[in-house]
Design a protein around this motif. Structure first.
Motif, mmCIF file in Angstrom:
data_model
loop_
_atom_site.group_PDB
_atom_site.id
_atom_site.type_symbol
_atom_site.label_atom_id
_atom_site.label_comp_id
_atom_site.label_asym_id
_atom_site.label_seq_id
_atom_site.Cartn_x
_atom_site.Cartn_y
_atom_site.Cartn_z
ATOM 1 N N HIS A 57 40.553 21.786 64.764
ATOM 2 C CA HIS A 57 39.448 21.061 65.393
ATOM 3 C C HIS A 57 38.309 21.980 65.830
ATOM 4 O O HIS A 57 37.211 21.490 66.097
ATOM 5 N N GLY A 58 38.555 23.271 65.916
ATOM 6 C CA GLY A 58 37.505 24.196 66.283
ATOM 7 C C GLY A 58 37.053 24.053 67.725
ATOM 8 O O GLY A 58 37.659 23.332 68.531
ATOM 9 N N PHE A 59 35.925 24.703 68.055
ATOM 10 C CA PHE A 59 35.394 24.685 69.415
ATOM 11 C C PHE A 59 33.917 24.279 69.449
ATOM 12 O O PHE A 59 33.210 24.644 70.380
ATOM 13 N N ASN A 60 33.467 23.536 68.442
ATOM 14 C CA ASN A 60 32.099 23.031 68.490
ATOM 15 C C ASN A 60 32.050 21.847 69.456
ATOM 16 O O ASN A 60 32.735 20.840 69.243
ATOM 17 N N PRO A 61 31.260 21.922 70.528
ATOM 18 C CA PRO A 61 31.300 20.861 71.550
ATOM 19 C C PRO A 61 30.766 19.520 71.070
ATOM 20 O O PRO A 61 30.992 18.507 71.738
ATOM 21 N N TYR A 62 30.071 19.478 69.936
ATOM 22 C CA TYR A 62 29.494 18.224 69.454
ATOM 23 C C TYR A 62 30.372 17.520 68.424
ATOM 24 O O TYR A 62 30.214 16.324 68.200
ATOM 25 N N VAL A 68 42.735 18.760 73.985
ATOM 26 C CA VAL A 68 43.292 20.060 74.374
ATOM 27 C C VAL A 68 42.281 21.179 74.128
ATOM 28 O O VAL A 68 42.212 22.140 74.906
ATOM 29 N N ASN A 69 41.467 21.077 73.087
ATOM 30 C CA ASN A 69 40.450 22.105 72.834
ATOM 31 C C ASN A 69 39.314 22.032 73.837
ATOM 32 O O ASN A 69 38.769 23.047 74.262
ATOM 33 N N ARG A 70 38.947 20.830 74.230
ATOM 34 C CA ARG A 70 37.816 20.663 75.129
ATOM 35 C C ARG A 70 38.117 21.189 76.526
ATOM 36 O O ARG A 70 37.215 21.332 77.352
ATOM 37 N N ALA A 71 39.378 21.502 76.808
ATOM 38 C CA ALA A 71 39.717 22.094 78.101
ATOM 39 C C ALA A 71 39.039 23.440 78.289
ATOM 40 O O ALA A 71 38.789 23.872 79.422
ATOM 41 N N ALA A 180 20.729 28.080 69.309
ATOM 42 C CA ALA A 180 20.206 27.280 68.202
ATOM 43 C C ALA A 180 20.645 27.829 66.850
ATOM 44 O O ALA A 180 20.835 27.074 65.891
ATOM 45 N N ALA A 181 20.869 29.128 66.758
ATOM 46 C CA ALA A 181 21.272 29.736 65.489
ATOM 47 C C ALA A 181 22.710 29.416 65.130
ATOM 48 O O ALA A 181 23.092 29.531 63.957
ATOM 49 N N THR A 182 23.526 28.990 66.105
ATOM 50 C CA THR A 182 24.943 28.730 65.850
ATOM 51 C C THR A 182 25.326 27.284 66.138
ATOM 52 O O THR A 182 26.503 26.990 66.322
ATOM 53 N N VAL A 183 24.337 26.390 66.197
ATOM 54 C CA VAL A 183 24.621 25.024 66.613
ATOM 55 C C VAL A 183 25.560 24.309 65.641
ATOM 56 O O VAL A 183 26.302 23.395 66.029
ATOM 57 N N GLN A 184 25.566 24.708 64.381
ATOM 58 C CA GLN A 184 26.432 24.085 63.385
ATOM 59 C C GLN A 184 27.743 24.842 63.192
ATOM 60 O O GLN A 184 28.580 24.422 62.398
ATOM 61 N N SER A 185 27.943 25.920 63.893
ATOM 62 C CA SER A 185 29.151 26.723 63.734
ATOM 63 C C SER A 185 30.350 26.052 64.398
ATOM 64 O O SER A 185 30.208 25.244 65.323
ATOM 65 N N SER A 186 31.540 26.410 63.934
ATOM 66 C CA SER A 186 32.755 25.880 64.558
ATOM 67 C C SER A 186 33.003 26.518 65.909
ATOM 68 O O SER A 186 33.737 25.973 66.735
#
Length: 408
Positions: A57-62, A68-71, A180-186
C-alpha cells in the motif's frame, strides 16, 4: 515495555498532534480497565519503537487506504491545520490567513523556516500541488469538492477559491503537505519529525519545531505484514508497539497480551435518515416523536459497546457548534384535552350507530335524535352498513341540529 493499543474511530493526530498550540493533554487519553493495576511510577521513555505496515500500500497519503500504514503519517507529514479534540482548526504549517467578505476566497501565509526531510524549503507551490493531488484522490475529494482553484501567489502565500461560501473551510485543510516533486511517489517527502529510510523511520534533524514529538525514539522499526493476523502477532509477540483498532468494526481482532488502551474522539456520525417524500415519516409530528423517543444512551452501550457518544444534533457534543440547550431533552407536559372534548365527554351506547361512528364524540352523544332508519342500520352487516350510506345526509342534518330542536 507495556504495549499501546489505540482504539480510534478517527485515525489522525494521535501519534503526533504537533500543533503550534502545544502537545495534547493527558485528559484525552483515558486508560481502560487493562491499566487499572499499572504501577504509579513513571516509566522511562522507550529507546526504540515499532509499527506494522503493509508494503504493497505504500506511504502516499493521497492513495494509501491501509489503516495500519496511515498510523505513521502523522510522523512523516504535516498539514496546514490540525483538528483539535474540540474540533477546532488550529494552524500548524499556516502562520495566518484571511477570508474575503463573501467567504469564497481564502489567503494563507505559510510558516517560514520549514523544510522537508531532504533539506529543501517548504513553499506555497508545494502546498498547492498537495491540495490539488488531494482533491483528485478518493480520500479527500469529498471535503475539497467546492475548491475551484488553488494558486501560489509567492513562496509563502497560497490562495484558495471556492464555488460557495464556506465559513469553516480551514477545518478541511488537515491534509498532508508533501514536496511537489514527489507528490506522485509511493513515499513522498514530508515535513514531519521522522523520515522513511528503508524499513525504518528516523528522527529528522531538520524538523522545524522546538518541542519534542509524541514519540521520542530515535528510530521506529517497521514490521511488514500481509494480513490482520500478522499485525496482531507482531503486536503480541514482535516489536510492534502501537496499533490502531476500531472496536466497532466486524473485522476487529482481540489482543491477549498486556497493553494500554487509549481512546480518541472522532467526527464519524451515525444517524437515522427519514424519507420526507413518501411513507409514514412525511408527518412532522411523527418525526419529532421519533427524535425524542430514541434512547441514544442505550444504543451507545448495547450497539457500540460504549465506544460512542450520544448526540441529538448532527454534530459532536465536543464541538463548539453543538448547542447543548437546543439538544436538551424535551420535558413532558401534562395532557390537557381541548375544551370541546371536555364538553362532549358523555357515556356512549354499547352498540354505536354505524352511520354516526365517523362523526365527533358530540355527534355520537346525540345519536338519540337519529331517525329510526339510522338506528336500524346498527344491526346490519358490514356490507349493509356501506349500502346504507345514502341515509348519511339525513343523519348528518338531524345530528347537527341544535338539541332544542328535538322538541320541535
Amino acid at each position: 515495555m507495556k504495549r499501546l493499543l489505540a482504539l480510534c474511530l478517527l485515525l489522525a493526530l494521535l501519534l503526533c498532534a504537533c500543533s503550534a498550540a502545544g502537545q495534547p493533554t493527558q485528559a484525552t487519553q483515558q486508560p481502560t480497565e487493562e491499566t487499572a493495576a499499572a504501577p504509579t511510577e513513571t516509566a522511562a521513555a522507550p529507546k526504540t519503537f515499532g509499527l506494522s505496515y503493509l508494503p504493497e500500500h505504500g506511504f502516499n497519503p493521497y492513495t494509501c487506504t491501509a489503516t495500519v500504514n496511515r498510523a505513521a503519517f502523522s510522523l512523516l507529514y504535516e498539514s496546514l491545520f490540525v483538528v483539535s479534540s474540540h474540533f477546532r482548526a488550529e494552524p500548524l504549517l499556516c502562520e495566518s490567513f484571511t477570508a474575503s467578505e463573501d467567504g469564497k476566497t481564502y489567503r494563507y501565509t505559510l510558516v517560514s523556516g520549514v523544510s522537508f526531510s531532504d533539506g529543501t524549503p517548504l513553499t506555497a507551490q508545494d502546498a498547492a500541488a498537495s491540495l490539488r493531488a488531494a482533491q483528485q484522490s478518493a480520500l479527500y475529494s469529498g471535503r475539497l469538492a467546492h475548491m475551484l482553484s488553488v494558486t501560489a501567489d509567492d513562496d509563502r502565500t497560497l490562495t484558495v477559491t471556492l464555488d460557495t461560501a464556506y465559513e469553516n473551510f480551514s477545518l478541511m485543510l488537515d491534509v498532508p503537505i508533501v514536496s511537489a516533486a514527489t507528490v506522485q511517489s509511493s513515499t513522498p517527502l514530508g515535513t514531519g519529525p521522522y523520515y522513511l529510510d528503508g524499513e525504518v523511520l528516523r528522527r529528522s534533524s531538520r524538523w522545524w519545531q522546538t518541542q519534542a514529538p509524541a514519540v521520542t525514539a530515535e528510530t521506529i522499526e517497521l514490521q511488514a505484514a500481509k494480513t490482520p493476523n500478522d499485525i496482531r502477532d507482531n503486536f503480541e509477540f514482535g516489536s510492534t508497539d502501537l496499533v490502531y483498532c476500531d472496536p466497532n468494526s466486524p473485522a476487529a481482532v482481540g489482543y491477549r497480551c498486556d497493553y494500554e488502551a487509549w481512546e480518541a474522539p472522532a467526527p464519524i456520525l451515525h444517524y437515522v435518515g427519514f424519507n420526507l417524500y413518501s411513507g409514514w415519516f412525511t408527518n412532522v409530528a411523527l418525526r419529532r416523536a421519533f427524535t425524542y423517543g430514541v434512547d441514544r444512551e442505550a444504543m451507545t452501550s448495547a450497539v457500540y459497546n460504549g465506544f460512542a457518544q450520544a448526540a441529538t444534533l448532527p454534530c459532536s457534543p465536543a464541538s463548539d457548534l453543538y448547542d447543548a440547550q437546543l439538544a436538551a431533552p424535551i420535558r413532558p407536559r401534562p395532557f390537557r384535552p381541548p375544551s370541546a372534548m371536555l364538553a362532549c365527554r358523555r357515556p356512549r351506547r354499547t352498540v354505536p350507530c354505524c352511520l354516526c361512528a365517523r362523526m365527533t364524540r358530540r355527534a355520537c352523544a346525540l345519536r338519540n335524535i337519529c331517525p329510526p332508519p339510522c338506528r336500524k342500520t346498527a344491526s346490519f352487516s358490514r356490507s349493509a352498513r356501506w349500502a346504507a350510506r345514502p341515509m348519511w345526509p339525513l343523519c348528518r342534518r338531524v345530528i347537527t341540529t341544535p338539541i332544542s330542536a328535538r322538541s320541535a
